[in-house]
Motif scaffolding. Structure first.
Motif, PDB file in Angstrom:
ATOM      1  N   ILE A   1       0.867  -1.174   0.000  1.00 13.37           N
ATOM      2  CA  ILE A   1       0.000   0.000   0.000  1.00 13.37           C
ATOM      3  C   ILE A   1       0.912   1.234   0.000  1.00 13.37           C
ATOM      4  O   ILE A   1       1.996   1.195   0.559  1.00 13.37           O
ATOM      5  CB  ILE A   1      -0.927  -0.013   1.243  1.00 13.37           C
ATOM      6  CG1 ILE A   1      -2.232   0.689   0.926  1.00 13.37           C
ATOM      7  CG2 ILE A   1      -0.295   0.620   2.438  1.00 13.37           C
ATOM      8  CD1 ILE A   1      -3.320  -0.274   0.570  1.00 13.37           C
ATOM      9  N   GLU A   2       0.479   2.292  -0.661  1.00 18.18           N
ATOM     10  CA  GLU A   2       1.249   3.540  -0.585  1.00 18.18           C
ATOM     11  C   GLU A   2       0.267   4.635  -0.214  1.00 18.18           C
ATOM     12  O   GLU A   2      -0.725   4.857  -0.916  1.00 18.18           O
ATOM     13  CB  GLU A   2       1.920   3.852  -1.917  1.00 18.18           C
ATOM     14  CG  GLU A   2       2.713   5.144  -1.836  1.00 18.18           C
ATOM     15  CD  GLU A   2       3.731   5.294  -2.961  1.00 18.18           C
ATOM     16  OE1 GLU A   2       3.834   4.383  -3.809  1.00 18.18           O
ATOM     17  OE2 GLU A   2       4.403   6.328  -2.967  1.00 18.18           O
ATOM     18  N   LEU A   3       0.531   5.287   0.896  1.00 18.28           N
ATOM     19  CA  LEU A   3      -0.388   6.308   1.396  1.00 18.28           C
ATOM     20  C   LEU A   3       0.284   7.680   1.372  1.00 18.28           C
ATOM     21  O   LEU A   3       1.432   7.824   1.753  1.00 18.28           O
ATOM     22  CB  LEU A   3      -0.803   6.001   2.839  1.00 18.28           C
ATOM     23  CG  LEU A   3      -1.796   7.056   3.345  1.00 18.28           C
ATOM     24  CD1 LEU A   3      -3.223   6.627   3.096  1.00 18.28           C
ATOM     25  CD2 LEU A   3      -1.564   7.399   4.791  1.00 18.28           C
TER      26      LEU A   3
ATOM     27  N   ALA B   1      -1.986   4.359   7.137  1.00 15.44           N
ATOM     28  CA  ALA B   1      -1.295   3.455   6.211  1.00 15.44           C
ATOM     29  C   ALA B   1      -1.475   1.998   6.636  1.00 15.44           C
ATOM     30  O   ALA B   1      -1.835   1.132   5.826  1.00 15.44           O
ATOM     31  CB  ALA B   1       0.187   3.817   6.134  1.00 15.44           C
TER      32      ALA B   1
ATOM     33  N   ARG C   1      -5.023   0.830   6.266  1.00 15.54           N
ATOM     34  CA  ARG C   1      -5.339   0.581   4.850  1.00 15.54           C
ATOM     35  C   ARG C   1      -4.741  -0.762   4.418  1.00 15.54           C
ATOM     36  O   ARG C   1      -5.366  -1.510   3.667  1.00 15.54           O
ATOM     37  CB  ARG C   1      -4.777   1.714   3.969  1.00 15.54           C
ATOM     38  CG  ARG C   1      -5.579   3.003   3.997  1.00 15.54           C
ATOM     39  CD  ARG C   1      -6.986   2.836   3.412  1.00 15.54           C
ATOM     40  NE  ARG C   1      -6.950   2.279   2.070  1.00 15.54           N
ATOM     41  CZ  ARG C   1      -7.727   1.264   1.673  1.00 15.54           C
ATOM     42  NH1 ARG C   1      -8.580   0.684   2.497  1.00 15.54           N
ATOM     43  NH2 ARG C   1      -7.637   0.815   0.429  1.00 15.54           N
TER      44      ARG C   1
ATOM     45  N   ASN D   1     -10.878   4.112   5.318  1.00 15.99           N
ATOM     46  CA  ASN D   1     -11.309   2.730   5.080  1.00 15.99           C
ATOM     47  C   ASN D   1     -12.783   2.662   4.707  1.00 15.99           C
ATOM     48  O   ASN D   1     -13.185   1.877   3.844  1.00 15.99           O
ATOM     49  CB  ASN D   1     -11.035   1.864   6.318  1.00 15.99           C
ATOM     50  CG  ASN D   1      -9.605   1.342   6.335  1.00 15.99           C
ATOM     51  OD1 ASN D   1      -8.955   1.265   5.285  1.00 15.99           O
ATOM     52  ND2 ASN D   1      -9.107   1.006   7.511  1.00 15.99           N
TER      53      ASN D   1
ATOM     54  N   ASN E   1     -13.173   3.662   1.099  1.00 17.33           N
ATOM     55  CA  ASN E   1     -12.737   2.613   0.177  1.00 17.33           C
ATOM     56  C   ASN E   1     -13.694   1.428   0.154  1.00 17.33           C
ATOM     57  O   ASN E   1     -13.902   0.806  -0.890  1.00 17.33           O
ATOM     58  CB  ASN E   1     -11.302   2.199   0.493  1.00 17.33           C
ATOM     59  CG  ASN E   1     -10.310   3.180  -0.084  1.00 17.33           C
ATOM     60  OD1 ASN E   1     -10.290   3.410  -1.298  1.00 17.33           O
ATOM     61  ND2 ASN E   1      -9.518   3.820   0.768  1.00 17.33           N
TER      62      ASN E   1
ATOM     63  N   THR F   1      -9.485   2.607  -5.483  1.00 20.52           N
ATOM     64  CA  THR F   1      -9.189   2.943  -4.095  1.00 20.52           C
ATOM     65  C   THR F   1      -8.612   4.348  -4.038  1.00 20.52           C
ATOM     66  O   THR F   1      -8.063   4.851  -5.016  1.00 20.52           O
ATOM     67  CB  THR F   1      -8.162   1.977  -3.461  1.00 20.52           C
ATOM     68  OG1 THR F   1      -6.958   2.029  -4.229  1.00 20.52           O
ATOM     69  CG2 THR F   1      -8.682   0.552  -3.420  1.00 20.52           C
TER      70      THR F   1
ATOM     71  N   GLU G   1      -5.906   6.401  -1.808  1.00 20.34           N
ATOM     72  CA  GLU G   1      -4.844   6.218  -0.819  1.00 20.34           C
ATOM     73  C   GLU G   1      -4.203   7.568  -0.507  1.00 20.34           C
ATOM     74  O   GLU G   1      -2.986   7.712  -0.491  1.00 20.34           O
ATOM     75  CB  GLU G   1      -3.787   5.221  -1.332  1.00 20.34           C
ATOM     76  CG  GLU G   1      -4.352   3.894  -1.850  1.00 20.34           C
ATOM     77  CD  GLU G   1      -5.027   3.044  -0.765  1.00 20.34           C
ATOM     78  OE1 GLU G   1      -5.061   3.450   0.413  1.00 20.34           O
ATOM     79  OE2 GLU G   1      -5.544   1.962  -1.129  1.00 20.34           O
ATOM     80  N   GLU G   2      -5.036   8.541  -0.279  1.00 21.32           N
ATOM     81  CA  GLU G   2      -4.541   9.888  -0.048  1.00 21.32           C
ATOM     82  C   GLU G   2      -5.504  10.598   0.895  1.00 21.32           C
ATOM     83  O   GLU G   2      -6.724  10.482   0.731  1.00 21.32           O
ATOM     84  CB  GLU G   2      -4.475  10.619  -1.398  1.00 21.32           C
ATOM     85  CG  GLU G   2      -3.851  11.977  -1.350  1.00 21.32           C
ATOM     86  CD  GLU G   2      -3.576  12.536  -2.756  1.00 21.32           C
ATOM     87  OE1 GLU G   2      -3.985  11.905  -3.751  1.00 21.32           O
ATOM     88  OE2 GLU G   2      -2.955  13.596  -2.823  1.00 21.32           O
TER      89      GLU G   2
END
Lengths: 285, 779
Positions: B180-182, B372, B375, B744, B747, B756, B758-759
């Motif tokens: 995952i990249e947040l 992060a 997620r 969450n 998403n 999704t 992720e920010e």
């Protein structure tokens, strides 16, 4: 957050106010009505008027009255005056619906209808209402009185046809016929924030089909505008979801959106599509 | 306040009594820094460019304007850290030679009124030869990027690295690797009261009193005296009523140094009140981070190994005392969170950029790393086809004390239980049914969970491990009873909205058998309180509260001794209750004020066996304690506009003993509000040139009451005796968990679209952008 120095004038009569405007308007003079936009801009020194001409002290400018088939809104009528319908029929109800999305209660107590028009913020609900309903703008100066169509009055972002020595004395809104349907939908980040896009629509039904549709879009372009292409799509069709989707699509296609940190062009296309359809759905309800 | 108390019992602790702070605040009688009259007002001239060389500062004729040239004798702000390759960097009090961020103070205009000072500041013209600036952390790390400070090669100011033994093997054994990249965008803590300082010279003593909106008066006194080169005895720092801090007020503020210097030079009183625009541009920022996580999961969804890469944009300078390493290093130490994972690798970098410096903000890195990690858990749950609750159930720690993979010791908590009661309250099965029904009507609901720990109340061992130049941690409390039997508790902590005057009075009341209204807590004045570190890091109730109890126990022992003399009974038989000392099992009793009076006026009765007066001091320096909580929320995403509405928000939390449940609830709700702001609304935006595009509250958007859902609160109380009071800190948890739960939830709502987010903040624009990319038609 202290304004740059300015000279304050508090005329007591319209004549004095116009004399002040004639003299100081060309010297960076500005009219102060509710001050809910101008004063914060001055506090940030984004606006630095050399003269402020306060019209709150001028008697008679808060007149709000029906004259024939027009609603006359004087220069000092506050937003809050519209919290309850000011006239029977759809116009009063429409204005009372639109006013709820203007900022917050304390601001509505001070800010004025005509001040919003003169300020010409692209996100102003009243500017959208003026354009959509076909308001007349009455400007007064020592040189005389002139009447402009709202569509001609708004020239761009915070730019109007008002001359330096002119006071926006009154706005006149044509009353909608009793059977007119209307709908308003605004999208903003938080309750009370500036609109990122909003739509005000009116139409009548004749033999089950839409006649005389008006679709005004605000907050998306530099100035509010009626979307002729979308209106053309709607005219003569039944008021159903399919018609509304087609009109919303046409509005989104026609819009030339501003871009800012909250909304890029793509997002404003999305929003114009959504607010137009939702305003139409509300008009049908 | 007439309910009975009992000897060392818990009569006042645990009761939701009203805050003693509130009547004055609610009636408008609060005393804030900006309320003080001052002979002179200061306005700062700030840099309009992000990087460049100052070529000339033109000062209007006759104006009183101070620049770096006037302050040549002052030392620069240069906090120290002795670990992780930290590169010491200096910040001159006023920009000297060059500027490094938009908003950096360059000069101070001094005049009789604020308006005049602003006019002068307006007329000061600064010529700056602009140079290339780096705004984004990624750009700052790129080869050949302009350097913010010449000594920090590659703009890298600190780099923490850890890899546990056997990490590679654990990762290799995984059934699934999930990444995952947040991205967390930049925030401003936005206290209601921005910064404000007032420095007044006293011609009689030659001392200066700096009254300011600070969370750490004693440390500020030391820091400013150090920079100016004056004895600390010549400086008094007062924190009057302070309108919130959230960490933004726990660092040394260069502007305050200028005020003290001016007061000494002009032998006058000078004041500066920061406006909101300055606060958004030039006060401390936070949370501008990217986190890449990879989780190695076993076939049963147990997390075997976790690897992380953290990049923290720390801005242009380093804050004192924590240094700008506080965000990346806290991320590294606490990233594994409440999960039982035995293999861990992490690289955490702090990167200098030409932006406003970072400082701690409620939660520090934990809102980001929790988002992060949570997620990652939801992404894994989706891969394994299980409910978010189930994957957490399988991975949360449950045996205590638990030593984490980074060596942190978790005292007893209720990680599993808070998850279960949050899940039960929100009723997952019923929600899933509603979610399905709603989808058939093209409405998109989602459920989001966040399980997390909150490290609180830690003393010098924890701070020493960080290697900071200043080892924070302990608190000392001085507790005095006057001859009328009233109590003054002098604390080095510096509450600014937390209600500590109420809660410490409750703690002391139970120790002394007195009602809390006879106990006055004094704080925020270096002349009146023992040296201490202030209020931050969810520490004050645990540490200052613990020290208060220790000091109160000494006073209690002394009162019993006095009573034993006066009533000719054994001290052990004396019971303090209801404001009276009784001999147990008899009807003999004396009011506590009689004992107090005797301690001062009748000492001859004690025949030298009891010292005169009643004043005791105690210090507490605890190892630290972990609170825990689980947030659960239900959101609805409007797919046409990207708007997110929060329908329900449940918090199940455990912070040990609740000293005042009403204050606990307030802390949590306020924290959740800030967390919701982080998740959905608040973002400081720079353009490519380093100008801030969100310089007013029309563009930087904290949530208002209209955006807040009702918060449903559930409390557990794990009482394992780790702290003196059995209470754990909880000031930050609301802000730590909420962003993860909301993201969450979003998403989960978007799952039918196959996209999704992720920010954070997950703004309508970002959600719409993701949906435009959606390849799937929603189910």
């Amino acid at each position: 957050v202290k304004p740059a120095p300015f000279v304050y004038h508090a005329p007591k009569t319209l004549g004095d106010a116009l004399a002040n405007l004639a003299e100081f308007g060309p010297q960076d003079g500005r009219v102060l009505a509710g001050g809910q936009s101008l004063i914060p801009m001055m506090a940030f020194r984004m606006a630095r008027p050399a003269h402020l001409i306060d019209i709150n002290t001028v008697a008679g400018l808060d007149r709000l009255a029906v004259e024939g088939d027009m609603l006359s809104v004087g220069a000092c009528v506050r937003h809050a005056a519209f919290h309850r319908p000011v006239v029977e029929g759809p116009t009063g109800t429409l204005l009372s619906r639109v006013v709820r999305d203007i900022a917050h209660y304390p601001i509505r107590l001070r800010g004025t209808f005509c001040g919003s028009l003169a300020h010409a913020d692209p996100a102003s609900e009243w500017c959208l209402a003026a354009v959509t309903l076909g308001a007349e703008i009455i400007a007064m100066s020592r040189r005389g009185r002139r009447v402009m169509a709202a569509d001609d009055f708004f020239e761009g972002m915070m730019a109007t046809a008002l001359a330096e020595d002119e006071l926006l004395l009154e706005a006149r809104l044509p009353l909608l016929s009793p059977e007119t349907h209307f709908g308003f939908y605004e999208f903003s980040r938080r309750a009370g924030d500036y609109a990122l896009a909003m739509a005000l629509v009116t139409f009548r039904l004749q033999d089950g089909v839409i006649v005389a549709p008006r679709i005004g879009i605000g907050g998306a372009e530099a100035r509010p505008r009626r979307m002729a292409a979308a209106e053309a799509v709607l005219a003569g069709r039944r008021p159903d979801t399919e018609s509304f989707r087609a009109a919303a699509e046409a509005a989104a296609d026609a819009v030339e959106p501003m871009e800012d940190i909250h909304a890029d062009a793509e997002f404003r296309f999305d929003l114009v599509r959504a607010v137009t359809r939702r305003a139409l759905e509300r008009a049908r309800a | 306040m007439s309910a009975p108390t009992k000897d060392s019992g818990l009569a006042w602790v645990g009761r939701a009594i009203r805050r003693v702070e509130d009547p004055a605040l609610l009636a408008g009688h609060g005393r804030f820094t900006a309320d003080l009259p001052a002979a002179l007002r200061v306005r700062f001239v700030r840099s309009p460019v992000a990087a460049g060389r100052i070529e000339r500062i033109a000062i209007p004729e006759g104006a009183n304007v101070v620049t770096a040239a006037d302050l040549a004798a002052l030392k620069p702000i240069m906090p120290a850290l002795h670990k992780f390759g930290y590169v010491p960097i200096a910040q001159p009090v006023l920009a000297s030679g060059c500027v490094r961020f938009v908003g950096e103070p360059i000069a101070a205009a001094v005049a009789a009124s604020e308006a005049q000072a602003e006019d002068i500041a307006d007329a000061v013209s600064v010529d700056i030869a602009a140079s290339a600036a780096v705004i984004d952390a990624g750009a700052a790390l790129a080869d050949g990027a302009p350097l913010v400070h010449a000594q920090a090669a590659g703009n890298l100011v600190v780099e923490g690295k850890v890899e546990t033994a056997g990490f590679a093997a654990a990762q290799g054994a995984a059934h699934r690797l999930i990444a995952i990249e947040l991205r967390s965008r930049r925030q401003n803590a936005t206290p209601l009261e921005a910064r404000a300082g007032h420095a007044a010279f006293d011609p009689v003593s030659g001392r200066v009193t700096l009254t300011c909106a600070t969370q750490m008066p004693h440390l500020l006194r030391t820091a400013i005296a150090d920079l100016i080169g004056m004895p600390e005895g010549e400086l008094r720092v007062v924190a009057p009523d302070v309108g919130g801090g959230f960490g933004q007020k726990m660092s040394l503020v260069p502007e305050y140094v200028v005020l003290v210097w001016l007061a000494r030079k002009l032998k006058s009183s000078v004041a500066w009140t920061e406006d909101r625009r300055e606060n958004l541009i030039a006060s401390f920022h936070s949370r501008d981070q990217s986190v890449r996580l990879q989780g190695a999961f076993a076939a049963d969804a147990k997390l075997l190994a976790l690897s992380a890469e953290v990049v923290a944009n720390v801005g242009a300078y380093s804050c004192y005392p924590t240094t700008c390493a506080v965000e990346p290093l806290m991320a590294m130490a606490e990233l594994p969170g409440p999960y039982d994972v035995r293999a861990y690798a992490c690289v955490a970098r702090g990167v200098l950029t030409n932006t406003c410096p970072m400082a701690p903000y409620r939660g520090v890195s934990r809102p980001v790393i929790t988002t992060a990690l949570e997620r990652l858990m939801d992404a894994a749950a989706a891969e394994f086809g299980m409910e978010p609750v189930e994957i957490r159930r399988r991975n949360l720690i449950e045996k205590f004390p638990y030593t984490s993979v980074t060596g942190l010791i978790f005292d007893a908590g209720s990680y599993q239980q808070t998850l279960e009661i949050a899940a039960a309250a929100i009723d997952v099965p019923a929600f899933r049914r509603r979610q399905q029904q709603a989808r058939s009507q093209r409405r998109y609901l989602g459920i989001g969970f966040a399980a997390f720990s909150e490290r609180t109340g830690y003393g010098t061992p924890a701070f020493a491990a960080r290697g900071m130049g200043v080892t924070l941690g302990w608190e000392t409390v001085e507790l005095a009873m006057d001859p009328s039997g009233w109590v003054e508790v002098r604390i080095g902590a510096s509450p600014h909205g937390q209600g500590l005057r109420t809660t410490i009075a409750q703690l002391v009341a139970d120790e002394l058998g007195l009602a809390p209204d006879r106990i006055k807590v004094v704080h925020g004045d270096t002349d009146r309180t023992p040296y201490g570190w202030g209020t931050f890091a969810s520490r004050s109730l645990v540490i200052a509260g613990g020290a208060s109890v220790l000091a109160a126990r000494k006073v209690r022992a002394k009162l019993k001794k006095i009573a034993s003399h006066l009533m000719e009974a054994a001290a052990d038989d004396i019971v303090l209750t209801d404001g009276v000392a009784r001999v147990a099992g008899t009807d003999r009793a004396l009011p506590i004020e009689t004992l107090a009076r005797a301690a001062y006026h009748q000492v001859h009765l004690f025949k030298g066996e009891i010292d005169p007066a009643i004043c005791e001091t105690a210090t507490y320096d605890p190892p630290g304690t972990f609170s825990n909580a689980c947030h659960a929320c239900i959101v609805e995403v409007d797919p046409e506009t990207g708007r997110v509405t929060i329908a329900r928000f449940v918090v199940a939390e455990d912070a040990g003993r609740l000293v005042n449940p009403m204050i606990v609830d307030g802390q949590i709700v306020g924290g959740v509000a800030q967390g919701i702001g982080n998740a959905l609304l608040e973002e400081i935006v720079y353009d490519e040139g380093g100008n801030i595009l969100t310089a007013t509250l029309a563009d930087f958007l904290p949530p208002t009451s209209r955006e807040m859902p009702p918060i449903e609160l559930l409390h557990l109380e794990t009482l394992d005796g780790t702290t003196i009071t059995q209470a754990k800190g909880l000031g930050e948890g609301g802000a730590i968990g909420a962003p993860a739960a909301v993201l969450n939830g979003i998403n989960d709502a978007l799952a039918p679209f196959g996209v999704t987010i992720e920010e954070i903040p997950a703004t309508p624009r970002r959600i719409r952008a993701a949906l435009r990319q959606a390849t799937k038609k929603p189910r």
